[in-house]
Motif scaffolding. Structure first.
Motif, PDB file in Angstrom:
ATOM      1  N   GLY A  21     -18.908 -15.141 -17.594  1.00  0.00           N
ATOM      2  CA  GLY A  21     -18.405 -16.294 -17.186  1.00  0.00           C
ATOM      3  C   GLY A  21     -17.550 -16.134 -16.266  1.00  0.00           C
ATOM      4  N   THR A  22     -16.757 -17.387 -15.926  1.00  0.00           N
ATOM      5  CA  THR A  22     -15.817 -17.579 -14.988  1.00  0.00           C
ATOM      6  C   THR A  22     -14.305 -17.683 -15.527  1.00  0.00           C
ATOM      7  OG1 THR A  22     -15.667 -19.799 -14.857  1.00  0.00           O
ATOM      8  CG2 THR A  22     -17.370 -18.894 -13.381  1.00  0.00           C
ATOM      9  N   LYS A  23     -13.314 -17.367 -14.445  1.00  0.00           N
ATOM     10  CA  LYS A  23     -11.794 -17.330 -14.955  1.00  0.00           C
ATOM     11  C   LYS A  23     -11.562 -18.612 -15.707  1.00  0.00           C
ATOM     12  CE  LYS A  23      -7.311 -17.061 -12.490  1.00  0.00           C
ATOM     13  NZ  LYS A  23      -6.627 -16.869 -11.311  1.00  0.00           N
ATOM     14  N   LEU A  24     -12.115 -19.523 -15.094  1.00  0.00           N
ATOM     15  CA  LEU A  24     -11.832 -21.215 -15.695  1.00  0.00           C
ATOM     16  C   LEU A  24     -12.547 -21.353 -17.024  1.00  0.00           C
ATOM     17  CD1 LEU A  24     -11.536 -23.183 -12.329  1.00  0.00           C
ATOM     18  CD2 LEU A  24      -9.698 -22.319 -13.913  1.00  0.00           C
ATOM     19  N   LYS A  25     -13.796 -20.549 -17.145  1.00  0.00           N
ATOM     20  CA  LYS A  25     -14.751 -20.763 -18.344  1.00  0.00           C
ATOM     21  C   LYS A  25     -15.267 -19.455 -18.736  1.00  0.00           C
ATOM     22  CE  LYS A  25     -18.080 -23.980 -20.215  1.00  0.00           C
ATOM     23  NZ  LYS A  25     -17.349 -25.112 -20.850  1.00  0.00           N
ATOM     24  N   PRO A  26     -14.116 -18.569 -19.435  1.00  0.00           N
ATOM     25  CA  PRO A  26     -14.603 -17.399 -19.678  1.00  0.00           C
ATOM     26  C   PRO A  26     -15.613 -17.654 -21.224  1.00  0.00           C
ATOM     27  CG  PRO A  26     -12.256 -17.818 -20.428  1.00  0.00           C
ATOM     28  CD  PRO A  26     -12.861 -18.874 -19.698  1.00  0.00           C
ATOM     29  N   SER A 112      -7.138   8.139 -18.409  1.00  0.00           N
ATOM     30  CA  SER A 112      -8.093   7.452 -17.917  1.00  0.00           C
ATOM     31  C   SER A 112      -8.411   6.148 -18.537  1.00  0.00           C
ATOM     32  CB  SER A 112      -9.312   8.226 -17.957  1.00  0.00           C
ATOM     33  OG  SER A 112      -9.982   8.417 -19.305  1.00  0.00           O
ATOM     34  N   LEU A 113      -8.393   6.190 -19.892  1.00  0.00           N
ATOM     35  CA  LEU A 113      -8.541   4.895 -20.884  1.00  0.00           C
ATOM     36  C   LEU A 113      -7.264   4.134 -20.354  1.00  0.00           C
ATOM     37  CD1 LEU A 113     -10.482   3.272 -22.766  1.00  0.00           C
ATOM     38  CD2 LEU A 113      -9.163   4.427 -24.654  1.00  0.00           C
ATOM     39  N   SER A 114      -6.099   4.704 -20.525  1.00  0.00           N
ATOM     40  CA  SER A 114      -4.902   3.523 -20.274  1.00  0.00           C
ATOM     41  C   SER A 114      -4.644   3.081 -19.042  1.00  0.00           C
ATOM     42  CB  SER A 114      -3.557   4.541 -20.408  1.00  0.00           C
ATOM     43  OG  SER A 114      -3.566   5.122 -21.923  1.00  0.00           O
ATOM     44  N   LYS A 115      -5.239   3.742 -18.099  1.00  0.00           N
ATOM     45  CA  LYS A 115      -5.500   3.102 -16.744  1.00  0.00           C
ATOM     46  C   LYS A 115      -6.384   2.012 -16.643  1.00  0.00           C
ATOM     47  CE  LYS A 115      -5.091   5.823 -13.129  1.00  0.00           C
ATOM     48  NZ  LYS A 115      -5.339   7.181 -12.182  1.00  0.00           N
ATOM     49  N   SER A 116      -7.170   1.867 -17.492  1.00  0.00           N
ATOM     50  CA  SER A 116      -8.413   0.844 -17.400  1.00  0.00           C
ATOM     51  C   SER A 116      -7.616  -0.773 -17.891  1.00  0.00           C
ATOM     52  CB  SER A 116      -9.712   1.146 -18.020  1.00  0.00           C
ATOM     53  OG  SER A 116      -9.395   1.103 -19.394  1.00  0.00           O
ATOM     54  N   VAL A 117      -6.369  -0.367 -18.782  1.00  0.00           N
ATOM     55  CA  VAL A 117      -5.889  -1.628 -19.586  1.00  0.00           C
ATOM     56  C   VAL A 117      -5.160  -2.557 -18.275  1.00  0.00           C
ATOM     57  CG1 VAL A 117      -4.379  -2.326 -21.175  1.00  0.00           C
ATOM     58  CG2 VAL A 117      -5.679  -0.148 -21.556  1.00  0.00           C
ATOM     59  N   VAL A 118      -5.662  -3.520 -18.222  1.00  0.00           N
ATOM     60  CA  VAL A 118      -4.988  -4.754 -17.477  1.00  0.00           C
ATOM     61  C   VAL A 118      -4.273  -5.650 -17.892  1.00  0.00           C
ATOM     62  CG1 VAL A 118      -6.886  -4.163 -15.706  1.00  0.00           C
ATOM     63  CG2 VAL A 118      -7.135  -6.079 -17.350  1.00  0.00           C
ATOM     64  N   ARG A 119      -4.329  -5.696 -19.265  1.00  0.00           N
ATOM     65  CA  ARG A 119      -3.425  -6.782 -19.944  1.00  0.00           C
ATOM     66  C   ARG A 119      -3.172  -6.130 -21.344  1.00  0.00           C
ATOM     67  NH1 ARG A 119      -4.024 -12.214 -18.011  1.00  0.00           N
ATOM     68  NH2 ARG A 119      -2.377 -11.567 -16.507  1.00  0.00           N
ATOM     69  N   GLU A 120      -2.022  -6.418 -21.903  1.00  0.00           N
ATOM     70  CA  GLU A 120      -1.987  -6.098 -23.397  1.00  0.00           C
ATOM     71  C   GLU A 120      -1.325  -7.720 -23.789  1.00  0.00           C
ATOM     72  OE1 GLU A 120       0.749  -2.893 -23.374  1.00  0.00           O
ATOM     73  OE2 GLU A 120      -0.764  -1.673 -23.376  1.00  0.00           O
ATOM     74  N   ILE A 121      -2.058  -8.074 -24.812  1.00  0.00           N
ATOM     75  CA  ILE A 121      -1.492  -9.339 -25.616  1.00  0.00           C
ATOM     76  C   ILE A 121      -0.746  -9.059 -26.904  1.00  0.00           C
ATOM     77  CG2 ILE A 121      -2.243 -11.849 -26.189  1.00  0.00           C
ATOM     78  CD1 ILE A 121      -4.437 -11.170 -23.953  1.00  0.00           C
ATOM     79  N   GLU A 141      -4.839 -17.874 -19.574  1.00  0.00           N
ATOM     80  CA  GLU A 141      -5.224 -16.833 -18.268  1.00  0.00           C
ATOM     81  C   GLU A 141      -5.194 -15.628 -18.649  1.00  0.00           C
ATOM     82  OE1 GLU A 141      -3.286 -18.119 -14.680  1.00  0.00           O
ATOM     83  OE2 GLU A 141      -4.321 -20.044 -14.773  1.00  0.00           O
ATOM     84  N   TRP A 142      -5.531 -15.063 -19.904  1.00  0.00           N
ATOM     85  CA  TRP A 142      -5.643 -13.682 -20.110  1.00  0.00           C
ATOM     86  C   TRP A 142      -6.600 -12.961 -19.675  1.00  0.00           C
ATOM     87  CZ3 TRP A 142      -5.894 -14.570 -26.256  1.00  0.00           C
ATOM     88  CH2 TRP A 142      -4.708 -14.860 -26.887  1.00  0.00           C
ATOM     89  N   LEU A 143      -7.657 -13.325 -18.998  1.00  0.00           N
ATOM     90  CA  LEU A 143      -8.930 -12.581 -18.723  1.00  0.00           C
ATOM     91  C   LEU A 143      -9.202 -12.682 -17.261  1.00  0.00           C
ATOM     92  CD1 LEU A 143     -11.372 -13.614 -21.523  1.00  0.00           C
ATOM     93  CD2 LEU A 143      -9.696 -11.522 -21.254  1.00  0.00           C
ATOM     94  N   ASP A 144      -8.203 -12.934 -16.459  1.00  0.00           N
ATOM     95  CA  ASP A 144      -8.276 -13.247 -14.959  1.00  0.00           C
ATOM     96  C   ASP A 144      -8.204 -12.096 -14.083  1.00  0.00           C
ATOM     97  OD1 ASP A 144      -5.611 -12.811 -15.305  1.00  0.00           O
ATOM     98  OD2 ASP A 144      -4.943 -14.317 -14.097  1.00  0.00           O
TER      99      ASP A 144
END
Length: 144
Positions: A21-26, A112-121, A141-144
């Motif tokens: 989906g999209t940022k507005l509608k994941p 390499s796995l750590s570098k792929s993490v873009v957000r931690e909630i 906006e967790w998934l933008d």
């Protein structure tokens, strides 16, 4: 555009989703759940523990065993994520989990796995439905 995976976990389970989906509608597509029943039992024991010294002693003895079981579960999740990353199934990773779980993931993950993490909630969202997770992700906006 590289795929994004969303992991929602606690000490007893890890739910894996692919973000569509999209940022507005994941939209979250379920990729499965990794279960860790020992984590659920340990949590129940902690929640039901009395204040007697005997129970405290028992809990102290089992903490070391539980720690190792929790580490094995985190390693199992890391193995699954690393395998998927190596197969180019995702390039970005968003993790929602309690702070202690996120800490273990950081501690045990390869670079390499750590570098792929873009957000931690930080929080436990494992009891949320897919719809609730999608709505929360959209609002915050967790998934933008």
């Amino acid at each position: 555009m590289e795929a994004t995976w969303f992991v929602v976990a606690d000490r007893s389970q890890a739910q894996l989703f692919e973000v569509e989906g999209t940022k507005l509608k994941p939209k979250l597509k379920s990729l499965g759940t990794i279960e860790h029943p020992a984590g659920r039992r340990a949590e129940a024991r902690r929640n039901g523990a009395s204040s007697s010294s005997g129970m405290r002693d028992l809990l102290a003895e089992t903490n070391g065993v539980q720690e190792e079981q929790d580490r094995k579960f985190v390693r199992q999740l890391i193995d699954r994520l690393t395998q998927a990353q190596n197969q180019k199934q995702f390039g970005r990773l968003v993790i929602a989990a309690p702070a202690d779980f996120v800490g273990r993931l950081r501690e045990l993950s390869a670079r390499s796995l750590s570098k792929s993490v873009v957000r931690e909630i930080i929080g436990d969202y494992t009891n949320d439905t897919i719809h609730a997770l999608q709505e929360r992700a959209r609002q915050k906006e967790w998934l933008d």
